[in-house]
Write a protein that holds these residues in place. Structure first.
Motif, PDB file in Angstrom:
ATOM      1  N   THR A 166       0.843  -1.192   0.000  1.00 12.28           N
ATOM      2  CA  THR A 166       0.000   0.000   0.000  1.00 12.28           C
ATOM      3  C   THR A 166       0.876   1.239   0.000  1.00 12.28           C
ATOM      4  OG1 THR A 166      -1.814   1.145   1.138  1.00 12.28           O
ATOM      5  CG2 THR A 166      -0.155   0.083   2.521  1.00 12.28           C
ATOM      6  N   GLY A 167       0.363   2.328  -0.545  1.00 11.33           N
ATOM      7  CA  GLY A 167       1.170   3.541  -0.595  1.00 11.33           C
ATOM      8  C   GLY A 167       0.538   4.623  -1.440  1.00 11.33           C
ATOM      9  N   VAL A 168       1.392   5.416  -2.070  1.00  9.37           N
ATOM     10  CA  VAL A 168       0.940   6.514  -2.922  1.00  9.37           C
ATOM     11  C   VAL A 168       1.655   6.428  -4.272  1.00  9.37           C
ATOM     12  CG1 VAL A 168       0.450   8.058  -0.985  1.00  9.37           C
ATOM     13  CG2 VAL A 168       2.713   8.083  -2.054  1.00  9.37           C
ATOM     14  N   LYS A 169       1.038   7.034  -5.262  1.00  7.33           N
ATOM     15  CA  LYS A 169       1.657   7.106  -6.582  1.00  7.33           C
ATOM     16  C   LYS A 169       1.564   8.542  -7.089  1.00  7.33           C
ATOM     17  CE  LYS A 169       0.907   3.900  -9.666  1.00  7.33           C
ATOM     18  NZ  LYS A 169       0.202   3.101 -10.714  1.00  7.33           N
ATOM     19  N   LEU A 170       2.713   9.090  -7.463  1.00  8.72           N
ATOM     20  CA  LEU A 170       2.776  10.428  -8.041  1.00  8.72           C
ATOM     21  C   LEU A 170       2.880  10.286  -9.551  1.00  8.72           C
ATOM     22  CD1 LEU A 170       5.409  11.989  -5.612  1.00  8.72           C
ATOM     23  CD2 LEU A 170       2.941  11.810  -5.302  1.00  8.72           C
ATOM     24  N   GLY A 171       2.269  11.219 -10.270  1.00 10.42           N
ATOM     25  CA  GLY A 171       2.303  11.134 -11.719  1.00 10.42           C
ATOM     26  C   GLY A 171       2.459  12.484 -12.389  1.00 10.42           C
ATOM     27  N   TYR A 172       3.283  12.508 -13.435  1.00 16.07           N
ATOM     28  CA  TYR A 172       3.432  13.712 -14.242  1.00 16.07           C
ATOM     29  C   TYR A 172       2.910  13.422 -15.644  1.00 16.07           C
ATOM     30  CZ  TYR A 172       5.413  17.481 -16.998  1.00 16.07           C
ATOM     31  OH  TYR A 172       5.559  18.533 -17.863  1.00 16.07           O
ATOM     32  N   VAL A 173       1.849  14.120 -16.053  1.00 20.05           N
ATOM     33  CA  VAL A 173       1.243  13.933 -17.367  1.00 20.05           C
ATOM     34  C   VAL A 173       2.055  14.731 -18.392  1.00 20.05           C
ATOM     35  CG1 VAL A 173      -0.840  14.198 -18.758  1.00 20.05           C
ATOM     36  CG2 VAL A 173      -1.037  13.616 -16.331  1.00 20.05           C
ATOM     37  N   PHE A 174       2.855  14.023 -19.180  1.00 18.24           N
ATOM     38  CA  PHE A 174       3.655  14.724 -20.193  1.00 18.24           C
ATOM     39  C   PHE A 174       2.947  14.813 -21.539  1.00 18.24           C
ATOM     40  CE2 PHE A 174       5.004  10.285 -20.332  1.00 18.24           C
ATOM     41  CZ  PHE A 174       4.989  10.002 -21.690  1.00 18.24           C
ATOM     42  N   ASP A 175       1.801  14.122 -21.655  1.00 16.20           N
ATOM     43  CA  ASP A 175       0.994  14.245 -22.864  1.00 16.20           C
ATOM     44  C   ASP A 175      -0.461  13.935 -22.522  1.00 16.20           C
ATOM     45  OD1 ASP A 175       0.745  14.614 -25.807  1.00 16.20           O
ATOM     46  OD2 ASP A 175       0.114  12.528 -25.761  1.00 16.20           O
ATOM     47  N   ASP A 193      -5.942  21.786 -20.312  1.00 14.84           N
ATOM     48  CA  ASP A 193      -6.730  21.798 -19.074  1.00 14.84           C
ATOM     49  C   ASP A 193      -6.492  20.562 -18.214  1.00 14.84           C
ATOM     50  OD1 ASP A 193      -7.855  24.235 -19.606  1.00 14.84           O
ATOM     51  OD2 ASP A 193      -9.739  23.439 -20.388  1.00 14.84           O
ATOM     52  N   ILE A 194      -5.869  19.548 -18.769  1.00 13.30           N
ATOM     53  CA  ILE A 194      -5.577  18.340 -17.991  1.00 13.30           C
ATOM     54  C   ILE A 194      -4.458  18.650 -16.997  1.00 13.30           C
ATOM     55  CG2 ILE A 194      -4.748  15.957 -18.116  1.00 13.30           C
ATOM     56  CD1 ILE A 194      -5.986  15.786 -20.894  1.00 13.30           C
ATOM     57  N   ARG A 195      -4.661  18.251 -15.768  1.00 17.68           N
ATOM     58  CA  ARG A 195      -3.697  18.554 -14.710  1.00 17.68           C
ATOM     59  C   ARG A 195      -2.364  17.849 -14.979  1.00 17.68           C
ATOM     60  NH1 ARG A 195      -4.553  20.411  -9.518  1.00 17.68           N
ATOM     61  NH2 ARG A 195      -6.813  20.126  -9.818  1.00 17.68           N
ATOM     62  N   ASP A 196      -1.272  18.605 -14.892  1.00 12.83           N
ATOM     63  CA  ASP A 196       0.054  18.027 -15.140  1.00 12.83           C
ATOM     64  C   ASP A 196       0.492  17.087 -14.024  1.00 12.83           C
ATOM     65  OD1 ASP A 196       0.346  19.407 -17.525  1.00 12.83           O
ATOM     66  OD2 ASP A 196       1.318  21.129 -16.578  1.00 12.83           O
ATOM     67  N   PHE A 197       0.329  17.536 -12.777  1.00 11.96           N
ATOM     68  CA  PHE A 197       0.788  16.762 -11.626  1.00 11.96           C
ATOM     69  C   PHE A 197      -0.404  16.097 -10.950  1.00 11.96           C
ATOM     70  CE2 PHE A 197       1.892  16.485  -7.066  1.00 11.96           C
ATOM     71  CZ  PHE A 197       2.970  15.611  -7.161  1.00 11.96           C
ATOM     72  N   SER A 219      -6.270  13.813  -6.574  1.00 11.00           N
ATOM     73  CA  SER A 219      -6.278  15.040  -7.375  1.00 11.00           C
ATOM     74  C   SER A 219      -7.264  14.880  -8.528  1.00 11.00           C
ATOM     75  CB  SER A 219      -4.888  15.330  -7.929  1.00 11.00           C
ATOM     76  OG  SER A 219      -4.436  14.244  -8.721  1.00 11.00           O
ATOM     77  N   SER A 220      -7.781  16.003  -8.998  1.00 14.42           N
ATOM     78  CA  SER A 220      -8.719  15.983 -10.121  1.00 14.42           C
ATOM     79  C   SER A 220      -7.984  15.747 -11.429  1.00 14.42           C
ATOM     80  CB  SER A 220      -9.484  17.305 -10.174  1.00 14.42           C
ATOM     81  OG  SER A 220     -10.281  17.384 -11.337  1.00 14.42           O
ATOM     82  N   LEU A 221      -8.688  15.156 -12.386  1.00 15.48           N
ATOM     83  CA  LEU A 221      -8.105  14.928 -13.709  1.00 15.48           C
ATOM     84  C   LEU A 221      -7.846  16.251 -14.422  1.00 15.48           C
ATOM     85  CD1 LEU A 221      -7.305  12.837 -15.891  1.00 15.48           C
ATOM     86  CD2 LEU A 221      -9.684  12.894 -16.668  1.00 15.48           C
ATOM     87  N   PHE A 222      -8.647  17.263 -14.125  1.00  8.89           N
ATOM     88  CA  PHE A 222      -8.511  18.577 -14.760  1.00  8.89           C
ATOM     89  C   PHE A 222      -7.994  19.614 -13.764  1.00  8.89           C
ATOM     90  CE2 PHE A 222     -11.613  16.425 -17.426  1.00  8.89           C
ATOM     91  CZ  PHE A 222     -11.222  16.780 -18.701  1.00  8.89           C
ATOM     92  N   ASN A 223      -7.499  20.707 -14.289  1.00  8.82           N
ATOM     93  CA  ASN A 223      -7.046  21.817 -13.448  1.00  8.82           C
ATOM     94  C   ASN A 223      -8.205  22.413 -12.675  1.00  8.82           C
ATOM     95  OD1 ASN A 223      -4.335  21.692 -14.335  1.00  8.82           O
ATOM     96  ND2 ASN A 223      -4.836  22.892 -16.171  1.00  8.82           N
ATOM     97  N   ASP A 224      -7.885  23.100 -11.594  1.00 11.52           N
ATOM     98  CA  ASP A 224      -8.917  23.770 -10.800  1.00 11.52           C
ATOM     99  C   ASP A 224      -9.625  24.835 -11.629  1.00 11.52           C
ATOM    100  OD1 ASP A 224      -8.135  22.231  -8.644  1.00 11.52           O
ATOM    101  OD2 ASP A 224      -6.809  23.781  -7.816  1.00 11.52           O
ATOM    102  N   GLY A 225     -10.937  24.916 -11.449  1.00 14.39           N
ATOM    103  CA  GLY A 225     -11.714  25.973 -12.103  1.00 14.39           C
ATOM    104  C   GLY A 225     -12.198  25.648 -13.509  1.00 14.39           C
ATOM    105  N   VAL A 226     -11.844  24.468 -14.041  1.00 13.00           N
ATOM    106  CA  VAL A 226     -12.338  24.091 -15.375  1.00 13.00           C
ATOM    107  C   VAL A 226     -13.822  23.753 -15.270  1.00 13.00           C
ATOM    108  CG1 VAL A 226     -12.142  22.429 -17.259  1.00 13.00           C
ATOM    109  CG2 VAL A 226     -10.090  23.271 -16.122  1.00 13.00           C
TER     110      VAL A 226
END
Length: 248
Positions: A166-175, A193-197, A219-226
């Motif tokens: 069990t744990g956490v996973k961090l992700g950076y959306v490069f595309d 509009d897709i969240r990078d981090f 975290s949301s799939l999209f940036n805040d305020g979309v």
């Protein structure tokens, strides 16, 4: 007297060779014990240095939770992931440990929420249930960094064992792209509009080859305020459920 002297000389000679043989035997026994001890110690050290589950491959079904009103999932939203995890044991028995890794993930989310470019902005509208289109999705390519707390009842000789990671996973959306395909048009563009981090919680549970994998995004799939056209904020959070396979 001559007989006694001859007997005495034979006895002395016998004792001499017997003591010499005994000394050689004792030396050989100590040498054997020392070598055996070294081998056992070496084997013990080897047993305590085995590592588990360093490569992984996973397949998931991606649920889009927290959808706006009238938005629903369509088709098969899937995810693929693969990577390497450095196993770091924390206990002497090596049943407890942590894992830090680097991986690559591909994800798709099929919904009836259409994204279209309007100048430098992106507009979101809900497609009617009778709309004629083949597919409409958000696709992401992600550089992933999993961090896990690990428990397993494995040994250096046992390859079939229970595990709970069990744990956490961090992700950076490069595309990240939006894609819409109908019988008359095809729209594909990079969606800013897709969240990078992105980040979320993970749980992997299973025995031997087959293990259940669950990821819940914090975290949301999209940036805040979309927002979509009606003014409702889009706060989609992925929930991924599937199988993960580990290889030494």
């Amino acid at each position: 007297m001559h007989i006694f002297g001859a007997f005495f000389l034979c006895l002395i000679n016998y004792l001499y060779w017997a003591m010499r043989f005994s000394c050689i035997l004792i030396i050989l026994m100590f040498s054997s014990t020392f070598v055996t001890g070294q081998v056992l110690e070496s084997n013990r050290d080897l047993d305590r240095k085995y590592l588990e589950d360093q490569f992984y491959f996973g397949l998931t079904y991606n649920f889009a939770t927290n959808l706006p009103a009238d938005v629903s999932q369509r088709n098969l939203s899937y995810g693929l992931q693969a990577g390497f995890i450095k196993d770091i044991p924390l206990s002497y028995e090596r049943t407890m440990g942590i894992g830090i890794g680097l991986g690559y993930g591909i994800n798709s989310y099929y919904t009836n929420l259409l994204a279209s470019q309007q100048g430098s902005d992106v507009e979101y509208t809900v497609l009617d249930s009778d709309a004629d289109f083949k597919r409409n999705k958000i696709a992401t390519h992600v550089l992933e960094v999993p961090f896990q707390f690990r428990w397993r009842n494995s040994t250096s000789e046992e390859y079939k064992f229970w595990r709970i990671y069990t744990g956490v996973k961090l992700g950076y959306v490069f595309d990240g792209r939006s894609k819409y395909v109908s019988s008359s048009e095809r729209i594909i563009f990079v969606n800013k509009d897709i969240r990078d981090f992105q980040y979320g919680l993970t749980l992997n549970v299973g025995y031997n080859t087959f293990n259940v994998h669950i990821y819940y995004a914090l975290s949301s799939l999209f940036n805040d305020g979309v927002m979509e056209q009606s003014g409702e904020v889009i706060e989609i959070k992925p929930l991924k459920v599937g199988l993960i396979f580990y290889i030494l």
